[in-house]
Design a protein around this motif. Sequence first.
Motif, PDB file in Angstrom:
ATOM      1  N   HIS A 369      -4.358  14.216 -24.377  1.00 16.90           N
ATOM      2  CA  HIS A 369      -5.156  15.179 -23.627  1.00 16.90           C
ATOM      3  C   HIS A 369      -6.359  15.622 -24.459  1.00 16.90           C
ATOM      4  O   HIS A 369      -7.496  15.626 -23.991  1.00 16.90           O
ATOM      5  CB  HIS A 369      -4.264  16.383 -23.289  1.00 16.90           C
ATOM      6  N   ASN A 370      -6.095  15.958 -25.731  1.00 21.35           N
ATOM      7  CA  ASN A 370      -7.190  16.356 -26.627  1.00 21.35           C
ATOM      8  C   ASN A 370      -8.181  15.224 -26.804  1.00 21.35           C
ATOM      9  O   ASN A 370      -9.397  15.437 -26.786  1.00 21.35           O
ATOM     10  CB  ASN A 370      -6.634  16.741 -27.999  1.00 21.35           C
ATOM     11  N   ALA A 371      -7.632  14.014 -27.016  1.00 22.08           N
ATOM     12  CA  ALA A 371      -8.511  12.869 -27.253  1.00 22.08           C
ATOM     13  C   ALA A 371      -9.471  12.695 -26.073  1.00 22.08           C
ATOM     14  O   ALA A 371     -10.649  12.371 -26.259  1.00 22.08           O
ATOM     15  CB  ALA A 371      -7.679  11.616 -27.477  1.00 22.08           C
ATOM     16  N   LYS A 373     -10.251  15.196 -23.816  1.00 27.19           N
ATOM     17  CA  LYS A 373     -11.064  16.413 -23.688  1.00 27.19           C
ATOM     18  C   LYS A 373     -12.253  16.422 -24.634  1.00 27.19           C
ATOM     19  O   LYS A 373     -13.349  16.810 -24.270  1.00 27.19           O
ATOM     20  CB  LYS A 373     -10.189  17.635 -24.039  1.00 27.19           C
ATOM     21  N   TYR A 374     -11.998  16.012 -25.902  1.00 26.70           N
ATOM     22  CA  TYR A 374     -13.043  16.187 -26.910  1.00 26.70           C
ATOM     23  C   TYR A 374     -13.897  14.937 -27.106  1.00 26.70           C
ATOM     24  O   TYR A 374     -14.709  14.893 -28.006  1.00 26.70           O
ATOM     25  CB  TYR A 374     -12.420  16.644 -28.236  1.00 26.70           C
ATOM     26  N   SER A 375     -13.691  13.904 -26.266  1.00 29.85           N
ATOM     27  CA  SER A 375     -14.533  12.713 -26.392  1.00 29.85           C
ATOM     28  C   SER A 375     -15.623  12.777 -25.338  1.00 29.85           C
ATOM     29  O   SER A 375     -15.411  13.328 -24.259  1.00 29.85           O
ATOM     30  CB  SER A 375     -13.714  11.441 -26.150  1.00 29.85           C
ATOM     31  N   HIS A 401      -6.556   7.000 -31.793  1.00 29.62           N
ATOM     32  CA  HIS A 401      -7.929   7.007 -32.299  1.00 29.62           C
ATOM     33  C   HIS A 401      -8.877   7.233 -31.138  1.00 29.62           C
ATOM     34  O   HIS A 401      -8.837   6.493 -30.164  1.00 29.62           O
ATOM     35  CB  HIS A 401      -8.189   5.632 -32.929  1.00 29.62           C
ATOM     36  N   ASP A 402      -9.719   8.280 -31.211  1.00 32.43           N
ATOM     37  CA  ASP A 402     -10.699   8.471 -30.126  1.00 32.43           C
ATOM     38  C   ASP A 402     -12.114   8.342 -30.675  1.00 32.43           C
ATOM     39  O   ASP A 402     -12.312   8.145 -31.868  1.00 32.43           O
ATOM     40  CB  ASP A 402     -10.481   9.817 -29.430  1.00 32.43           C
ATOM     41  N   GLN A 403     -13.103   8.452 -29.776  1.00 33.49           N
ATOM     42  CA  GLN A 403     -14.497   8.260 -30.209  1.00 33.49           C
ATOM     43  C   GLN A 403     -15.277   9.562 -30.118  1.00 33.49           C
ATOM     44  O   GLN A 403     -16.482   9.571 -29.946  1.00 33.49           O
ATOM     45  CB  GLN A 403     -15.157   7.174 -29.360  1.00 33.49           C
ATOM     46  N   ARG A 426     -16.839  25.144 -27.530  1.00 25.25           N
ATOM     47  CA  ARG A 426     -16.659  23.804 -26.960  1.00 25.25           C
ATOM     48  C   ARG A 426     -15.226  23.642 -26.447  1.00 25.25           C
ATOM     49  O   ARG A 426     -14.972  23.129 -25.372  1.00 25.25           O
ATOM     50  CB  ARG A 426     -16.981  22.745 -28.009  1.00 25.25           C
ATOM     51  N   SER A 427     -14.291  24.146 -27.253  1.00 21.19           N
ATOM     52  CA  SER A 427     -12.893  24.007 -26.886  1.00 21.19           C
ATOM     53  C   SER A 427     -12.608  24.751 -25.587  1.00 21.19           C
ATOM     54  O   SER A 427     -11.914  24.256 -24.708  1.00 21.19           O
ATOM     55  CB  SER A 427     -12.019  24.553 -28.005  1.00 21.19           C
ATOM     56  N   ARG A 428     -13.182  25.977 -25.470  1.00 20.98           N
ATOM     57  CA  ARG A 428     -12.937  26.732 -24.250  1.00 20.98           C
ATOM     58  C   ARG A 428     -13.560  26.031 -23.052  1.00 20.98           C
ATOM     59  O   ARG A 428     -12.973  25.987 -21.975  1.00 20.98           O
ATOM     60  CB  ARG A 428     -13.490  28.142 -24.400  1.00 20.98           C
ATOM     61  N   GLY A 432      -9.458  24.365 -23.359  1.00 19.33           N
ATOM     62  CA  GLY A 432      -8.374  24.459 -24.347  1.00 19.33           C
ATOM     63  C   GLY A 432      -7.883  25.879 -24.517  1.00 19.33           C
ATOM     64  O   GLY A 432      -8.634  26.836 -24.349  1.00 19.33           O
ATOM     65  N   ILE A 433      -6.597  26.022 -24.847  1.00 15.62           N
ATOM     66  CA  ILE A 433      -6.062  27.345 -25.138  1.00 15.62           C
ATOM     67  C   ILE A 433      -5.594  27.439 -26.587  1.00 15.62           C
ATOM     68  O   ILE A 433      -5.106  28.454 -27.030  1.00 15.62           O
ATOM     69  CB  ILE A 433      -4.891  27.714 -24.194  1.00 15.62           C
ATOM     70  N   GLY A 434      -5.719  26.360 -27.327  1.00 20.41           N
ATOM     71  CA  GLY A 434      -5.399  26.435 -28.763  1.00 20.41           C
ATOM     72  C   GLY A 434      -3.929  26.327 -29.080  1.00 20.41           C
ATOM     73  O   GLY A 434      -3.511  26.635 -30.188  1.00 20.41           O
ATOM     74  N   LEU A 435      -3.109  25.880 -28.120  1.00 21.26           N
ATOM     75  CA  LEU A 435      -1.667  25.776 -28.401  1.00 21.26           C
ATOM     76  C   LEU A 435      -1.188  24.329 -28.421  1.00 21.26           C
ATOM     77  O   LEU A 435      -0.101  24.046 -28.892  1.00 21.26           O
ATOM     78  CB  LEU A 435      -0.867  26.542 -27.341  1.00 21.26           C
TER      79      LEU A 435
HETATM   80  P1  ADP Z   1      -6.912  23.276 -27.535  1.00 21.03           P
HETATM   81  O1  ADP Z   1      -6.114  23.794 -26.411  1.00 21.03           O
HETATM   82  O2  ADP Z   1      -8.030  24.161 -27.950  1.00 21.03           O
HETATM   83  O3  ADP Z   1      -7.266  21.861 -27.400  1.00 21.03           O
HETATM   84  P2  ADP Z   1      -5.202  22.288 -29.600  1.00 21.03           P
HETATM   85  O4  ADP Z   1      -4.143  22.945 -30.417  1.00 21.03           O
HETATM   86  O5  ADP Z   1      -4.766  21.151 -28.764  1.00 21.03           O
HETATM   87  O6  ADP Z   1      -5.908  23.413 -28.769  1.00 21.03           O
HETATM   88  O7  ADP Z   1      -6.295  21.791 -30.592  1.00 21.03           O
HETATM   89  C1  ADP Z   1      -6.814  22.671 -31.578  1.00 21.03           C
HETATM   90  C2  ADP Z   1      -8.235  22.345 -31.896  1.00 21.03           C
HETATM   91  O8  ADP Z   1      -8.318  21.094 -32.583  1.00 21.03           O
HETATM   92  C3  ADP Z   1      -9.088  22.147 -30.699  1.00 21.03           C
HETATM   93  O9  ADP Z   1      -9.586  23.373 -30.277  1.00 21.03           O
HETATM   94  C4  ADP Z   1     -10.172  21.233 -31.212  1.00 21.03           C
HETATM   95  O10 ADP Z   1     -11.188  21.990 -31.817  1.00 21.03           O
HETATM   96  C5  ADP Z   1      -9.516  20.425 -32.254  1.00 21.03           C
HETATM   97  N1  ADP Z   1      -9.136  19.084 -31.759  1.00 21.03           N
HETATM   98  C6  ADP Z   1      -7.946  18.690 -31.314  1.00 21.03           C
HETATM   99  N2  ADP Z   1      -7.934  17.393 -30.973  1.00 21.03           N
HETATM  100  C7  ADP Z   1      -9.182  16.928 -31.215  1.00 21.03           C
HETATM  101  C8  ADP Z   1      -9.811  15.662 -31.068  1.00 21.03           C
HETATM  102  N3  ADP Z   1      -9.168  14.595 -30.589  1.00 21.03           N
HETATM  103  N4  ADP Z   1     -11.106  15.563 -31.442  1.00 21.03           N
HETATM  104  C9  ADP Z   1     -11.775  16.640 -31.934  1.00 21.03           C
HETATM  105  N5  ADP Z   1     -11.222  17.866 -32.091  1.00 21.03           N
HETATM  106  C10 ADP Z   1      -9.954  18.013 -31.732  1.00 21.03           C
END
Ligand code: ADP
Length: 474
Positions: A369-371, A373-375, A401-403, A426-428, A432-435
């Motif tokens: 999900h993060n990979a 969201k943040y790509s 591995h993401d880009q 950016r995360s918000r 993202g909720i940081g958990l």
């Molecule tokens: P969130 O709900 O904010 O995504 P996470 O605990 O999943 O909370 O991630 C914590 C923080 O780590 C994120 O806010 C983000 O800044 C960073 N992060 C996580 N995964 C990635 C990723 N694949 N690429 C870049 N930053 C990431």
Amino acid sequence: VTPRSSRTIRTRLTLWYVAVLAAIVVIYTAVAGVLQYWQLTRQIYHDQVQDMETVEALLFFTPDGRLDLRQDYLSTPAHRLLIDRLMEVLSPAGEILYRNERTGTLDLGGPRRPGEGKASFDTRRLRLANGVRVQLISHVHSVDGHPLLIRLAYSLDPVYDRMRRFFLILGLAMPLALAAAAVAGQGLARRALSPLEHIARQTAQITATRLGDRLALDNPDDELGHIAYVVNNLLSRLEASFEQLTQFSSDVAHELRTPLAAIRSVGEVGLQQERTPEAYREIIGSMLEETSRLTELIDGLLMMSRTESTNVGATLSAVRLADIVQEAAGLVEILAQEQRTTIEIIETADTMVEADSLLLRLAVVNVLHNAIKYSPGGGQIMVRLGATQRETSQLVRAEIHDQGPGIAEADRERVFERFYRVDTARSRDAGGIGLGLAIARWAISRCNGTIRFEHPDHPGARCVIELPAVPRPA
Ligand code: ADP
């Protein structure tokens, strides 16, 4: 502070001390008594043997055929005063040939026993007709060709007297000694325990008021220093977890406030003037969006607190990591399609692991999900599955591995903390909720695995999950 229980320990220590001492004294007395008795009777035996040899040299037959003893020896031996010497001599037929003056008509050893005194000095203890207990030795000696049996009987009374006095003195001294030991023991116990009471008092004060204080370590190497050290450690851990708890509650409050404030301001702005139904719909839509973020946040918090407080056990079984990753990819597929991101899975080894499949899937979903969201849109996520070895254990390793922008070295550990975000805005924006990663790390650790971000070999983030492998059946 519980002075009552320490007094009990003191009393118990003292009682133990006195009891052990009493046992030692009793055993000592018994052993010393036996040794003394043995030594005294031994001494008598030695005297008897010596006297026997003297007597043998002094016996003679008078010209009229009577047996007699040359009396001049009596003035020589020094120790004779100690012991009553009684003596009789029997003929080979058992007839009494001689009794010394002190013996008179007293019967010393009864009729001659078969073989008595033939080989060496026979010894026995017996009570004579006059009530005196004696040690008797017999020896056969030839005088003028007659094998005579000589008996010497020495009173044991001096021995019994000494033994009685010995036990009497010790018996009287023992209660006094034990009483003195009890007093001394109690004093010692009080002295030994007083630092403990001090520690208890100090600890009570610290836990009641200031968790940051520590016990003074007078001597860190002794047992009390060790207790103080352990208590200090405990206090440190308590303090840390209190701090964490406080931090967590304030983080939670903060996290809840932002979406609530957003909902409120959107509502207030919306009410300021008449609007078209479309405008209202849009306002309600954005309020709902914030509400769903709230729900997600609360769900995450609930899950973490439930799992942490109940410490639910993971049900570990053999599962194929490749299957779990496939399932997880399926769950985030819609999101990936929205971002035009593709997920590619490469399997280079057997990936049977020992894990809880639900927890494992949860962790992989959060990472994927993060990979996504943040790509940036249109990228590719590479999942490489393989085997590796750490020390003696065989592990299965998943690299995701993401880009995207990746995670700076300094943040690679911190992103696993609750509510930690590298770039808050950016995360918000990404919802993202940081958990997510905190939950992922917790889930993986329940499966006895590890999760971390490693330095990537090309731009992007590289998340590595390692789990204990299940050996393939032969
Ligand atoms: P969130 O709900 O904010 O995504 P996470 O605990 O999943 O909370 O991630 C914590 C923080 O780590 C994120 O806010 C983000 O800044 C960073 N992060 C996580 N995964 C990635 C990723 N694949 N690429 C870049 N930053 C990431």
